[in-house]
Design a protein around this motif. Sequence first.
Motif, PDB file in Angstrom:
ATOM      1  N   ILE A  33      32.021   7.760  71.826  1.00  0.00           N
ATOM      2  CA  ILE A  33      32.637   9.059  72.108  1.00  0.00           C
ATOM      3  C   ILE A  33      32.030  10.134  71.200  1.00  0.00           C
ATOM      4  O   ILE A  33      31.887   9.932  70.003  1.00  0.00           O
ATOM      5  N   ILE A  34      31.683  11.262  71.821  1.00  0.00           N
ATOM      6  CA  ILE A  34      31.122  12.369  71.026  1.00  0.00           C
ATOM      7  C   ILE A  34      32.178  13.431  70.784  1.00  0.00           C
ATOM      8  O   ILE A  34      33.169  13.505  71.441  1.00  0.00           O
ATOM      9  N   CYS A  67      18.847  11.481  72.139  1.00  0.00           N
ATOM     10  CA  CYS A  67      19.432  11.283  73.457  1.00  0.00           C
ATOM     11  C   CYS A  67      20.188  12.548  73.866  1.00  0.00           C
ATOM     12  O   CYS A  67      20.884  13.145  73.055  1.00  0.00           O
ATOM     13  N   ILE A  68      20.061  12.940  75.106  1.00  0.00           N
ATOM     14  CA  ILE A  68      20.861  14.024  75.655  1.00  0.00           C
ATOM     15  C   ILE A  68      22.132  13.400  76.211  1.00  0.00           C
ATOM     16  O   ILE A  68      22.072  12.438  76.973  1.00  0.00           O
ATOM     17  N   MET A  69      23.289  13.948  75.796  1.00  0.00           N
ATOM     18  CA  MET A  69      24.571  13.390  76.234  1.00  0.00           C
ATOM     19  C   MET A  69      25.510  14.513  76.637  1.00  0.00           C
ATOM     20  O   MET A  69      25.434  15.617  76.109  1.00  0.00           O
ATOM     21  N   ALA A  70      26.405  14.181  77.543  1.00  0.00           N
ATOM     22  CA  ALA A  70      27.484  15.093  77.933  1.00  0.00           C
ATOM     23  C   ALA A  70      28.682  14.240  78.295  1.00  0.00           C
ATOM     24  O   ALA A  70      28.535  13.109  78.771  1.00  0.00           O
ATOM     25  N   SER A  95      21.010  10.173  78.470  1.00  0.00           N
ATOM     26  CA  SER A  95      19.628  10.119  78.946  1.00  0.00           C
ATOM     27  C   SER A  95      18.924   8.848  78.489  1.00  0.00           C
ATOM     28  O   SER A  95      17.855   8.512  78.994  1.00  0.00           O
ATOM     29  N   MET A  96      19.518   8.127  77.505  1.00  0.00           N
ATOM     30  CA  MET A  96      18.963   6.872  76.996  1.00  0.00           C
ATOM     31  C   MET A  96      20.104   5.944  76.621  1.00  0.00           C
ATOM     32  O   MET A  96      21.217   6.401  76.373  1.00  0.00           O
ATOM     33  N   ASP A  97      19.801   4.654  76.521  1.00  0.00           N
ATOM     34  CA  ASP A  97      20.797   3.698  76.055  1.00  0.00           C
ATOM     35  C   ASP A  97      21.236   4.050  74.634  1.00  0.00           C
ATOM     36  O   ASP A  97      20.464   4.598  73.846  1.00  0.00           O
ATOM     37  N   PHE A  98      22.478   3.694  74.289  1.00  0.00           N
ATOM     38  CA  PHE A  98      23.028   3.959  72.966  1.00  0.00           C
ATOM     39  C   PHE A  98      22.177   3.330  71.870  1.00  0.00           C
ATOM     40  O   PHE A  98      21.999   3.899  70.813  1.00  0.00           O
ATOM     41  N   ALA A  99      21.627   2.164  72.112  1.00  0.00           N
ATOM     42  CA  ALA A  99      20.864   1.443  71.092  1.00  0.00           C
ATOM     43  C   ALA A  99      19.475   2.039  70.859  1.00  0.00           C
ATOM     44  O   ALA A  99      18.817   1.699  69.882  1.00  0.00           O
ATOM     45  N   ALA A 100      19.009   2.920  71.729  1.00  0.00           N
ATOM     46  CA  ALA A 100      17.670   3.510  71.573  1.00  0.00           C
ATOM     47  C   ALA A 100      17.610   4.364  70.311  1.00  0.00           C
ATOM     48  O   ALA A 100      18.561   5.051  69.962  1.00  0.00           O
ATOM     49  N   ASP A 101      16.480   4.298  69.625  1.00  0.00           N
ATOM     50  CA  ASP A 101      16.319   5.033  68.373  1.00  0.00           C
ATOM     51  C   ASP A 101      15.950   6.500  68.594  1.00  0.00           C
ATOM     52  O   ASP A 101      16.026   7.302  67.672  1.00  0.00           O
ATOM     53  N   ASN A 102      15.523   6.847  69.785  1.00  0.00           N
ATOM     54  CA  ASN A 102      15.109   8.220  70.064  1.00  0.00           C
ATOM     55  C   ASN A 102      16.317   9.132  70.267  1.00  0.00           C
ATOM     56  O   ASN A 102      17.424   8.669  70.481  1.00  0.00           O
ATOM     57  N   ARG A 134      25.059   2.717  78.242  1.00  0.00           N
ATOM     58  CA  ARG A 134      23.739   2.589  78.853  1.00  0.00           C
ATOM     59  C   ARG A 134      23.311   3.923  79.454  1.00  0.00           C
ATOM     60  O   ARG A 134      24.125   4.804  79.694  1.00  0.00           O
ATOM     61  N   LYS A 135      22.035   4.049  79.723  1.00  0.00           N
ATOM     62  CA  LYS A 135      21.477   5.248  80.336  1.00  0.00           C
ATOM     63  C   LYS A 135      22.178   5.530  81.658  1.00  0.00           C
ATOM     64  O   LYS A 135      22.445   4.621  82.442  1.00  0.00           O
ATOM     65  N   GLY A 136      22.522   6.797  81.888  1.00  0.00           N
ATOM     66  CA  GLY A 136      23.185   7.197  83.123  1.00  0.00           C
ATOM     67  C   GLY A 136      24.654   7.492  82.889  1.00  0.00           C
ATOM     68  O   GLY A 136      25.064   7.823  81.782  1.00  0.00           O
ATOM     69  N   PHE A 137      25.456   7.357  83.923  1.00  0.00           N
ATOM     70  CA  PHE A 137      26.881   7.665  83.837  1.00  0.00           C
ATOM     71  C   PHE A 137      27.680   6.449  83.403  1.00  0.00           C
ATOM     72  O   PHE A 137      27.331   5.314  83.713  1.00  0.00           O
ATOM     73  N   SER A 138      28.775   6.715  82.695  1.00  0.00           N
ATOM     74  CA  SER A 138      29.729   5.662  82.327  1.00  0.00           C
ATOM     75  C   SER A 138      31.101   6.307  82.168  1.00  0.00           C
ATOM     76  O   SER A 138      31.233   7.526  82.103  1.00  0.00           O
ATOM     77  N   VAL A 139      32.121   5.455  82.122  1.00  0.00           N
ATOM     78  CA  VAL A 139      33.492   5.909  81.895  1.00  0.00           C
ATOM     79  C   VAL A 139      34.018   5.192  80.668  1.00  0.00           C
ATOM     80  O   VAL A 139      33.874   3.976  80.535  1.00  0.00           O
TER      81      VAL A 139
END
Length: 96
Positions: free
Chosen positions: A95-96, A56-59, A47-54, A19-24
């Motif tokens: 996981i990226i 997403c910025i991830m780290a 920056s967006m939920d995993f299911a979003a089609d747009n 989901r959008k935001g932080f997770s572990v």
Amino acid sequence: MKADFCCSILTENIVEAGRKGFSVIPFKHEDDLYTNDLYSFLLQFRSMDFAADNKCIMAQRAIAYCPWCGTELHQLTRINEAGLEYYAKRNQKLII
């Protein structure tokens, strides 16, 4: 699956991964080539939920301690190994 880890905030962040935001995300090692621990833990931001089609910025970054209560995360195997196994499999695609 019973989700019960070192603290309620970590539990929530493991259960809500993707989901959008932080997770572990727990990650299960297939061998002990790099570590003696069975699991590693990734702190991830989206920056967006995993299911979003747009796009997403991830780290993500490996962590050894709970960011909220300070517990050494390798101890979670003793607390709830079945839960770690379940969430490691369920969230592997994140996981990226």
